[in-house]
Design an enzyme around this catalytic site. Structure first.
Site, short mmCIF file in Angstrom:
data_model
loop_
_atom_site.label_atom_id
_atom_site.label_comp_id
_atom_site.label_asym_id
_atom_site.label_seq_id
_atom_site.Cartn_x
_atom_site.Cartn_y
_atom_site.Cartn_z
N ASP A 10 0.89 -1.15 0.00
CA ASP A 10 0.00 0.00 0.00
C ASP A 10 0.94 1.22 0.00
O ASP A 10 2.13 1.08 0.30
CB ASP A 10 -0.87 -0.04 1.27
CG ASP A 10 -1.67 1.22 1.43
OD1 ASP A 10 -2.30 1.66 0.44
OD2 ASP A 10 -1.68 1.79 2.55
N ASP A 12 -0.14 5.05 0.91
CA ASP A 12 -0.43 6.04 1.95
C ASP A 12 -0.35 5.41 3.33
O ASP A 12 -1.12 4.50 3.65
CB ASP A 12 -1.85 6.61 1.76
CG ASP A 12 -2.00 7.40 0.47
OD1 ASP A 12 -1.09 8.19 0.16
OD2 ASP A 12 -3.02 7.24 -0.21
C1 BG6 Z 1 -5.89 5.57 -0.21
C2 BG6 Z 1 -5.99 6.35 1.07
O1 BG6 Z 1 -4.59 5.13 -0.39
O2 BG6 Z 1 -6.28 6.36 -1.32
C3 BG6 Z 1 -7.37 6.97 1.22
O3 BG6 Z 1 -5.72 5.50 2.17
C4 BG6 Z 1 -7.71 7.78 -0.02
O4 BG6 Z 1 -7.38 7.79 2.37
C5 BG6 Z 1 -7.60 6.89 -1.26
O5 BG6 Z 1 -9.03 8.31 0.06
C6 BG6 Z 1 -7.92 7.62 -2.55
O6 BG6 Z 1 -6.93 8.58 -2.80
P1 BG6 Z 1 -7.02 9.72 -3.91
O7 BG6 Z 1 -5.63 10.32 -3.88
O8 BG6 Z 1 -7.32 9.05 -5.21
O9 BG6 Z 1 -8.09 10.66 -3.48
MG MG Z 2 -2.78 3.17 3.56
#
Ligand code: BG6
Ligand code: MG
Length: 224
Positions: A10, A12
């Site tokens: 993963d 984030d």
């Molecule tokens: C995930 C995060 O990796 O990505 C979430 O943990 C986030 O918090 C999701 O909402 C979508 O991300 P993005 O950048 O496409 O808005």
């Molecule tokens: Mg994450």
């Protein structure tokens, strides 16, 4: 489990602390809507797509019927605009402790590496961090019909790497992500609190504690 051949990360909250920027941007948007979100609630947003996160926030504030689909798109775009500005400051120094060493160790041992992130901003973040080229595959979340906790995104990563799911280790900081890895039939490694990571096959409280040797020992021990 088969012999481990690949590690699927993963992004984030595992590779960099962008989970904190997501929280900040959602908290600001929610507060403009008169909704208060705290860190405990935020655990339920980790790993969840942008639109699903907005839905959860609206339900939390009892505002699920207040906005049209078009307005929801605009609200999500507003959050993303703030997020995109926040992540511009990310650089190599923002790689979480132990992660750069782990990635290099994995590569030197010949493991395949992939990213299974729900974020459409993942490629940009990996570029800011200067490690995009280290990954053999990055799943495009817009091609995945069902997000985490569905196993689809981790299964797609394994498919792109041409590795069977039971030869993969998945690393996650989100409850939904651990469920996704487990359902994919992979060995799950969690980063986070005991409570949030209770479904993980093995967990650590900080990325600094991640070690290839220990993970492989845990895979042996678990015999999943
Ligand atoms: C995930 C995060 O990796 O990505 C979430 O943990 C986030 O918090 C999701 O909402 C979508 O991300 P993005 O950048 O496409 O808005
Ligand atoms: Mg994450």
């Amino acid at each position: 489990m088969a012999k481990i051949k690949a590690f699927i990360f993963d992004l984030d909250g595992v590779i960099t602390d962008s989970a904190e920027y997501h929280y900040h941007a959602w908290k600001n948007l929610a507060s403009e809507l008169g909704i208060n979100i705290d860190r405990e609630f935020n655990e339920k947003l980790k790993g969840i797509s942008r639109m699903d996160s907005l839905e959860r926030i609206l339900v939390h504030g009892n505002q699920q019927d207040r906005y049209s689909e078009k307005e929801k798109e605009q609200l999500a775009a507003k959050k993303n605009d703030e997020y995109v500005t926040l992540i511009e400051q990310i650089s190599e120094k923002d790689i979480l402790p132990g992660i750069a060493t782990l990635i290099d160790e994995l590569k030197s041992h010949g493991y395949q590496l992939a990213i299974a992130s729900a974020s459409k901003n993942a490629p940009a973040i990996l570029s800011y961090l200067g490690i995009k080229e280290k990954f053999d595959a990055i799943v495009d979340p817009s091609t995945i019909a069902k997000g985490k906790p569905d196993p689809a995104i981790f299964l797609e990563a394994a498919k792109l790497l041409k590795v069977e799911p039971d030869a993969c280790v998945g690393i996650e900081d989100a409850e939904a992500g651990i469920e996704s890895i487990n359902k994919a039939g992979m060995f799950s490694v969690g980063v986070g609190s005991e409570e949030a990571m209770k479904e993980a096959h093995y967990y650590v409280t900080s990325t600094a504690e991640l070690s290839l040797e220990q993970i492989l020992k845990e895979v042996e021990k678990a015999n999943v």
